[in-house]
Design an enzyme around this catalytic site. Structure first.
Site, PDB file in Angstrom:
ATOM      1  N   LEU A  53       0.798  -1.223   0.000  1.00 47.89           N
ATOM      2  CA  LEU A  53       0.000   0.000   0.000  1.00 47.89           C
ATOM      3  C   LEU A  53       0.831   1.274   0.000  1.00 47.89           C
ATOM      4  O   LEU A  53       0.363   2.321  -0.410  1.00 47.89           O
ATOM      5  CB  LEU A  53      -0.933   0.009   1.217  1.00 47.89           C
ATOM      6  CG  LEU A  53      -1.886  -1.188   1.333  1.00 47.89           C
ATOM      7  CD1 LEU A  53      -2.652  -1.121   2.655  1.00 47.89           C
ATOM      8  CD2 LEU A  53      -2.840  -1.213   0.153  1.00 47.89           C
ATOM      9  N   GLY A  54       2.062   1.181   0.474  1.00 48.68           N
ATOM     10  CA  GLY A  54       2.895   2.378   0.524  1.00 48.68           C
ATOM     11  C   GLY A  54       4.207   2.118   1.231  1.00 48.68           C
ATOM     12  O   GLY A  54       4.445   1.029   1.769  1.00 48.68           O
ATOM     13  N   VAL A 106       3.954  -0.396   4.171  1.00 45.68           N
ATOM     14  CA  VAL A 106       2.607  -0.745   4.611  1.00 45.68           C
ATOM     15  C   VAL A 106       2.065  -1.784   3.636  1.00 45.68           C
ATOM     16  O   VAL A 106       2.107  -1.587   2.417  1.00 45.68           O
ATOM     17  CB  VAL A 106       1.672   0.479   4.638  1.00 45.68           C
ATOM     18  CG1 VAL A 106       0.269   0.057   5.094  1.00 45.68           C
ATOM     19  CG2 VAL A 106       2.222   1.552   5.567  1.00 45.68           C
ATOM     20  N   ASP A 142       2.114  15.712  11.317  1.00 43.04           N
ATOM     21  CA  ASP A 142       2.443  15.389   9.916  1.00 43.04           C
ATOM     22  C   ASP A 142       1.169  15.307   9.081  1.00 43.04           C
ATOM     23  O   ASP A 142       0.978  14.376   8.299  1.00 43.04           O
ATOM     24  CB  ASP A 142       3.218  14.069   9.837  1.00 43.04           C
ATOM     25  CG  ASP A 142       3.919  13.889   8.487  1.00 43.04           C
ATOM     26  OD1 ASP A 142       4.126  14.902   7.780  1.00 43.04           O
ATOM     27  OD2 ASP A 142       4.265  12.749   8.143  1.00 43.04           O
ATOM     28  N   GLY A 193       7.726   4.403   3.284  1.00 43.15           N
ATOM     29  CA  GLY A 193       8.239   5.645   3.846  1.00 43.15           C
ATOM     30  C   GLY A 193       9.558   5.394   4.514  1.00 43.15           C
ATOM     31  O   GLY A 193      10.142   4.305   4.379  1.00 43.15           O
ATOM     32  N   LYS A 201       1.522  -2.082   9.041  1.00 35.84           N
ATOM     33  CA  LYS A 201       2.681  -1.209   8.903  1.00 35.84           C
ATOM     34  C   LYS A 201       3.892  -1.945   9.470  1.00 35.84           C
ATOM     35  O   LYS A 201       3.950  -2.252  10.657  1.00 35.84           O
ATOM     36  CB  LYS A 201       2.453   0.099   9.667  1.00 35.84           C
ATOM     37  CG  LYS A 201       3.608   1.090   9.605  1.00 35.84           C
ATOM     38  CD  LYS A 201       3.238   2.370  10.343  1.00 35.84           C
ATOM     39  CE  LYS A 201       4.357   3.402  10.275  1.00 35.84           C
ATOM     40  NZ  LYS A 201       3.994   4.659  10.991  1.00 35.84           N
TER      41      LYS A 201
END
Length: 335
Positions: free
Chosen positions: A26-27, A34, A145, A29, A49
Site C-alpha cells: 500500500l505504501g 505498509v 504530519d 516511507g 505497517k
C-alpha cells in the site's frame, strides 16, 4: 512480487506474525512499508505497517504505539481517526495492525478532473479533519504530519465522503514537545516548526489550512524543495509580523467559484488557519463553528458538484482575474 526496503524483504504471500498473509503493498516511507494483508484466521483484510529493523525507527515505532494506546479511549469512527487493532513482533520488526481503508486523499484528488474538489466535498472533508484534530487536542496529542498522504478516504464510492486521519509516526504529546524537533513534511510544516521554535497543536491547524487550499486548487499553496524555499515564500506572501495582510502576485493560481459569497467565507477561514502567530491561529472548536460550515450558506449560494458542471464552479485557471476569477493569494487581501 518482492518489496525490498533496506533491511526488509517481503513478497506477496509472506506470512507476518504467523497468520497475516501479504496480498499487496500500500505504501512506503522512511519507517518501512505498509502492506495489505489477509488474516488467515478470520479472512479479514487489514493494513499492516512493517517498521524496519533500524534502532532509531524501532524507537519511533514504540513511541507511535504509546500514542495509539492513548487514542484507544476515542471512538475511531466518530473521531475520524484510523482504527488501530494491535501490534505484533515479526522477527526483529514491529508491525502495527490497522483497519484497511480505501485510498489517500492525494490519489483521490488525482483521480478527479482538474485534480481538485468541489465545495460539496471540501466542506465535509474539512469538517471531519477538524473533528479529528479537536479530539486529538482533547487528549493532548499533536499529529505533526498532516498532509493529503496521511488522510484516507474510507470508501471512494460512499456519499457523503468520509475521511480518516492516519499515520501517528511523528505524533507526540503537546506537553513533551522540544523546540527544534524534526516533524512534518516540507510544504506542510508551520513556520514555528521550520524555524525551530516551540510548537503545539496549532501546527496541525496550519497544515490543515494548506490541505484545504490544495483541495480547492489542485496545487500546493506553498511549494518548495526544502524548508528554506517554503519559509521564503511564506515571508514573501504573508510578511513577517503575525498581523501582516496576505498579499502576493507571485502565484499563477486562480480559482473560480460558483458564488462569490462562498469564496469570501472560505478565504476568511483559510486566513485564520494560516495565521503566522500560532496564538492567533483559529482552533478546531472555532473552525467547527465557522460560517463556512453553516448549512444556510450552501442554500443561499448553491454550488453544484464539478462532475456535473465540468468543473466550472471551482477550477484552477490561468485567465486574467475578474470578479469571479481571483488569484487565491490576492483574494486573501480582500475583506
Amino acid at each position: 512480487m518482492t518489496f525490498t526496503s533496506n533491511h526488509l524483504e517481503i513478497c506477496k504471500g509472506t506470512l507476518l506474525g504467523g497468520h497475516y498473509k501479504v496480498e499487496g503493498f500500500l505504501g512506503e516511507g522512511g519507517f518501512g512499508i505498509v502492506t495489505k494483508c489477509c488474516n488467515t484466521k478470520t479472512n479479514e483484510f487489514v493494513a499492516i505497517k512493517v517498521n524496519e529493523r533500524n534502532p532509531e525507527i524501532l524507537q519511533q515505532a514504540k513511541m507511535e504505539i504509546l500514542i495509539l494506546e492513548q487514542l484507544r479511549g476515542l471512538d475511531a469512527d466518530r473521531c475520524n481517526i484510523v482504527q488501530w487493532n494491535d501490534f505484533f513482533i515479526d522477527g526483529d520488526c514491529i508491525c502495527l495492525n490497522f483497519e484497511l481503508l480505501d485510498q489517500c486523499l492525494w490519489d483521490y484528488i488525482e483521480d478527479r478532473e482538474n485534480h481538485c474538489l468541489p465545495i460539496s466535498e471540501i466542506r465535509p472533508i474539512l469538517h471531519q479533519l477538524t473533528n479529528a484534530l479537536s479530539h486529538l487536542g482533547s487528549v493532548g496529542i499533536v499529529h505533526a504530519d498532516l498532509k493529503p498522504g496521511n488522510i484516507m478516504v474510507v470508501d471512494r464510492y460512499e456519499c457523503p465522503i468520509k475521511v480518516k486521519l492516519i499515520d501517528f509516526g511523528l505524533a507526540c504529546p503537546a506537553s513533551t514537545v522540544i523546540p527544534g524537533d524534526c516533524v512534518g513534511t516540507v510544504g506542510y510544516e508551520a513556520p514555528e516548526v521550520m524555524i525551530g521554535s516551540l510548537f503545539n497543536e496549532a501546527i496541525d491547524m496550519w497544515s490543515l489550512g494548506l490541505v484545504a487550499v490544495e483541495l480547492a486548487t489542485g496545487y500546493p499553496f506553498y511549494p518548495g524543495r526544502n524548508d528554506y524555499d517554503v519559509l521564503k515564500f511564506i515571508i514573501q506572501t504573508q510578511g513577517q509580523p503575525p498581523d501582516h495582510v496576505l498579499d502576493s502576485d507571485e502565484t499563477d493560481y486562480h480559482i473560480m467559484w460558483g458564488r462569490e459569497k462562498i469564496q469570501n467565507v472560505f478565504v476568511s477561514l483559510i486566513k485564520e488557519m494560516l495565521a503566522l502567530d500560532p496564538n492567533q491561529r483559529i482552533t478546531p472548536s472555532e473552525v467547527l463553528h465557522h460560517p463556512f460550515f453553516n448549512p444556510g450558506l450552501s442554500k443561499s449560494s448553491p454550488c453544484t458538484d464539478m462532475s456535473s458542471t465540468g468543473g466550472q464552479n471551482l477550477v484552477v485557471s490561468q485567465q486574467p482575474s475578474t470578479a469571479d476569477n481571483l488569484p487565491l493569494h490576492q483574494s486573501f487581501n480582500q475583506t
